[in-house]
Design a protein around this motif. Structure first.
Motif, mmCIF file in Angstrom:
data_model
loop_
_atom_site.group_PDB
_atom_site.id
_atom_site.type_symbol
_atom_site.label_atom_id
_atom_site.label_comp_id
_atom_site.label_asym_id
_atom_site.label_seq_id
_atom_site.Cartn_x
_atom_site.Cartn_y
_atom_site.Cartn_z
ATOM 1 N N THR A 1 0.830 -1.205 0.000
ATOM 2 C CA THR A 1 0.000 0.000 0.000
ATOM 3 C C THR A 1 0.864 1.255 0.000
ATOM 4 O OG1 THR A 1 -1.726 -1.172 1.201
ATOM 5 C CG2 THR A 1 -1.839 1.232 1.207
ATOM 6 N N ALA A 2 1.908 1.278 0.807
ATOM 7 C CA ALA A 2 2.797 2.437 0.862
ATOM 8 C C ALA A 2 3.516 2.636 -0.467
ATOM 9 C CB ALA A 2 3.805 2.269 1.990
ATOM 10 N N ILE A 3 3.954 1.552 -1.087
ATOM 11 C CA ILE A 3 4.608 1.665 -2.394
ATOM 12 C C ILE A 3 3.623 2.198 -3.422
ATOM 13 C CG2 ILE A 3 5.680 0.365 -4.290
ATOM 14 C CD1 ILE A 3 6.907 -1.473 -2.175
ATOM 15 N N SER A 4 2.393 1.714 -3.399
ATOM 16 C CA SER A 4 1.368 2.188 -4.337
ATOM 17 C C SER A 4 1.086 3.672 -4.156
ATOM 18 C CB SER A 4 0.078 1.401 -4.168
ATOM 19 O OG SER A 4 0.272 0.053 -4.505
ATOM 20 N N LEU A 5 1.022 4.131 -2.911
ATOM 21 C CA LEU A 5 0.801 5.559 -2.655
ATOM 22 C C LEU A 5 1.960 6.397 -3.175
ATOM 23 C CD1 LEU A 5 -0.750 5.463 0.919
ATOM 24 C CD2 LEU A 5 -1.869 6.232 -1.178
ATOM 25 N N CYS A 6 3.172 5.940 -2.973
ATOM 26 C CA CYS A 6 4.338 6.661 -3.499
ATOM 27 C C CYS A 6 4.309 6.676 -5.021
ATOM 28 C CB CYS A 6 5.633 6.025 -3.003
ATOM 29 S SG CYS A 6 5.938 6.294 -1.253
ATOM 30 N N MET A 7 3.926 5.553 -5.620
ATOM 31 C CA MET A 7 3.842 5.468 -7.071
ATOM 32 C C MET A 7 2.789 6.430 -7.599
ATOM 33 S SD MET A 7 3.314 2.092 -9.486
ATOM 34 C CE MET A 7 1.925 1.512 -8.563
ATOM 35 N N ASP A 8 1.615 6.475 -6.978
ATOM 36 C CA ASP A 8 0.533 7.354 -7.423
ATOM 37 C C ASP A 8 0.914 8.828 -7.325
ATOM 38 O OD1 ASP A 8 -1.015 5.136 -7.904
ATOM 39 O OD2 ASP A 8 -2.189 5.326 -6.055
ATOM 40 N N ASN A 9 1.785 9.164 -6.371
ATOM 41 C CA ASN A 9 2.166 10.558 -6.151
ATOM 42 C C ASN A 9 3.585 10.870 -6.628
ATOM 43 O OD1 ASN A 9 -0.180 11.760 -4.615
ATOM 44 N ND2 ASN A 9 0.184 9.869 -3.491
ATOM 45 N N SER A 10 4.184 9.951 -7.374
ATOM 46 C CA SER A 10 5.533 10.122 -7.938
ATOM 47 C C SER A 10 6.573 10.494 -6.888
ATOM 48 C CB SER A 10 5.521 11.166 -9.056
ATOM 49 O OG SER A 10 4.656 10.776 -10.090
ATOM 50 N N LEU A 11 6.512 9.840 -5.727
ATOM 51 C CA LEU A 11 7.478 10.073 -4.660
ATOM 52 C C LEU A 11 8.543 8.978 -4.696
ATOM 53 C CD1 LEU A 11 5.055 10.880 -1.715
ATOM 54 C CD2 LEU A 11 6.476 12.481 -2.989
ATOM 55 N N PRO A 12 9.801 9.332 -4.855
ATOM 56 C CA PRO A 12 10.838 8.298 -4.828
ATOM 57 C C PRO A 12 11.018 7.748 -3.420
ATOM 58 C CG PRO A 12 11.836 10.463 -4.947
ATOM 59 C CD PRO A 12 10.344 10.668 -5.052
ATOM 60 N N ILE A 13 11.434 6.506 -3.340
ATOM 61 C CA ILE A 13 11.723 5.856 -2.067
ATOM 62 C C ILE A 13 13.227 5.591 -2.052
ATOM 63 C CG2 ILE A 13 11.308 3.837 -0.620
ATOM 64 C CD1 ILE A 13 8.686 3.457 -2.312
ATOM 65 N N ILE A 14 13.909 6.062 -1.028
ATOM 66 C CA ILE A 14 15.341 5.830 -0.912
ATOM 67 C C ILE A 14 15.557 4.880 0.258
ATOM 68 C CG2 ILE A 14 17.606 6.870 -0.564
ATOM 69 C CD1 ILE A 14 16.382 9.464 -1.727
ATOM 70 N N VAL A 15 16.141 3.735 -0.044
ATOM 71 C CA VAL A 15 16.389 2.703 0.962
ATOM 72 C C VAL A 15 17.877 2.743 1.302
ATOM 73 C CG1 VAL A 15 16.233 0.247 1.476
ATOM 74 C CG2 VAL A 15 14.586 1.296 -0.089
ATOM 75 N N PHE A 16 18.192 3.020 2.577
ATOM 76 C CA PHE A 16 19.589 3.135 2.971
ATOM 77 C C PHE A 16 19.750 2.716 4.421
ATOM 78 C CE2 PHE A 16 17.569 7.018 4.189
ATOM 79 C CZ PHE A 16 18.212 7.450 5.332
ATOM 80 N N ASP A 17 20.995 2.545 4.838
ATOM 81 C CA ASP A 17 21.308 2.140 6.212
ATOM 82 C C ASP A 17 21.366 3.387 7.089
ATOM 83 O OD1 ASP A 17 22.165 1.054 8.569
ATOM 84 O OD2 ASP A 17 23.989 0.157 7.745
ATOM 85 N N LEU A 18 20.365 3.563 7.900
ATOM 86 C CA LEU A 18 20.262 4.727 8.777
ATOM 87 C C LEU A 18 21.318 4.691 9.884
ATOM 88 C CD1 LEU A 18 18.611 7.272 9.370
ATOM 89 C CD2 LEU A 18 17.087 5.880 10.744
ATOM 90 N N ARG A 19 21.831 3.503 10.187
ATOM 91 C CA ARG A 19 22.807 3.377 11.273
ATOM 92 C C ARG A 19 24.226 3.767 10.876
ATOM 93 N NH1 ARG A 19 20.732 -2.469 12.727
ATOM 94 N NH2 ARG A 19 20.877 -2.446 10.494
ATOM 95 N N THR A 20 24.485 3.917 9.579
ATOM 96 C CA THR A 20 25.811 4.335 9.142
ATOM 97 C C THR A 20 25.941 5.839 9.346
ATOM 98 O OG1 THR A 20 25.903 2.577 7.488
ATOM 99 C CG2 THR A 20 27.384 4.448 7.169
#
Length: 66
Positions: free
Chosen positions: A28-47
């Motif tokens: 659902t979250a991916i679909s919402l980002c897709m519908d609103n053209s929001l990129p998703i950046i996946v990264f290591d927050l602990r670095t």
């Protein structure tokens, strides 16, 4: 971190993330980002420094977009 054999994908599309079951976020979250053209950046927050690098637009981790 859960799968030591996993490889980093620099960029994938929303549909590839959903079809391959990459578990970046729930569908659902991916679909919402897709519908609103929001990129998703996946990264290591602990670095240390990664959050700043992402905010500054540096290529960190993987990007999910159209």
């Amino acid at each position: 971190m859960k799968d030591r054999t996993a490889t980093r994908l620099p960029e994938v599309t929303y549909l590839q993330a959903l079809e391959r079951g990459l578990k970046v976020m729930d569908a659902t979250a991916i679909s919402l980002c897709m519908d609103n053209s929001l990129p998703i950046i996946v990264f290591d927050l602990r670095t240390p420094g990664n959050l700043r690098r992402v905010i500054m637009g540096e290529p960190v981790g993987s990007t999910v977009r159209a």
